[in-house]
Design an enzyme around this catalytic site. Sequence first.
Site, PDB file in Angstrom:
ATOM      1  N   CYS A   1      40.669  37.148  38.064  1.00  0.00           N
ATOM      2  CA  CYS A   1      42.131  37.963  37.555  1.00  0.00           C
ATOM      3  C   CYS A   1      42.966  36.505  36.958  1.00  0.00           C
ATOM      4  CB  CYS A   1      42.592  38.356  38.671  1.00  0.00           C
ATOM      5  SG  CYS A   1      44.273  39.316  38.188  1.00  0.00           S
TER       6      CYS A   1
ATOM      7  N   HIS B   1      39.200  42.465  39.185  1.00  0.00           N
ATOM      8  CA  HIS B   1      38.859  42.237  40.684  1.00  0.00           C
ATOM      9  C   HIS B   1      37.629  42.625  41.091  1.00  0.00           C
ATOM     10  CE1 HIS B   1      42.910  40.532  41.802  1.00  0.00           C
ATOM     11  NE2 HIS B   1      43.445  41.706  40.860  1.00  0.00           N
TER      12      HIS B   1
ATOM     13  N   GLU C   1      35.869  41.923  43.538  1.00  0.00           N
ATOM     14  CA  GLU C   1      36.042  42.297  45.071  1.00  0.00           C
ATOM     15  C   GLU C   1      36.377  43.994  45.249  1.00  0.00           C
ATOM     16  OE1 GLU C   1      40.143  40.751  44.503  1.00  0.00           O
ATOM     17  OE2 GLU C   1      38.187  40.449  43.673  1.00  0.00           O
TER      18      GLU C   1
END
Length: 200
Positions: free
Chosen positions: A78, A180, A182
């Site tokens: 990011c 992102h 994750e």
Amino acid sequence: MTQTAIVHLGAGNTASVQFALERLGADVVVTSDPTVIAEAERLVLPGVGAAGYAMERMAALGLTDLIKGFDRPLLGLCLGQQLLFAESEENGGATMLGFIPGRVTRMPVRDDLPVPHMGWSQLHGLKDDPILEGVAEGAYAYFVHSYVCPDTDATIACAAYGAEVPAMVRTGNRWGCQFHPERSAAAGARILKNFLELPA
């Protein structure tokens, strides 16, 4: 030697990145200790917030030159991807790590496309790169950002949001994800797994 060090600059997504890597079996430490970072096999530079603040924190912790000189795999997430570039126009301007030439700018504003770009977008134009192995053209990734990196020779994947968004970049041993991983389901997990398997 610590397998993977996540650089702690006070970013809000640090814990979620840690948990995602640990789910993949990584030995992870979240740290701002220069010695631990210098000895890590690989480095993750996460970020949520303003580029200038992140660079100030990095300098205050004595990490700027260390990160610039890190010669093993490094992944910026990011804001962490944006920090790989030379400068940002955010909040009056900031000098960043300078691995990739160019200036990070506010996303082009269209009436029908709110900023920040928040939500799922498809990845396309994937280059042949080990961090993208097993990631399909058109895979979805989760974005939250108001600033966008310039499209350079370092771009290895794009997304569309009114204009082309460089979604992933690479220069040498340094990679970046504007999204992102994750939070990006199977595609994000595969990218993180590939990063963990890059030779240190």
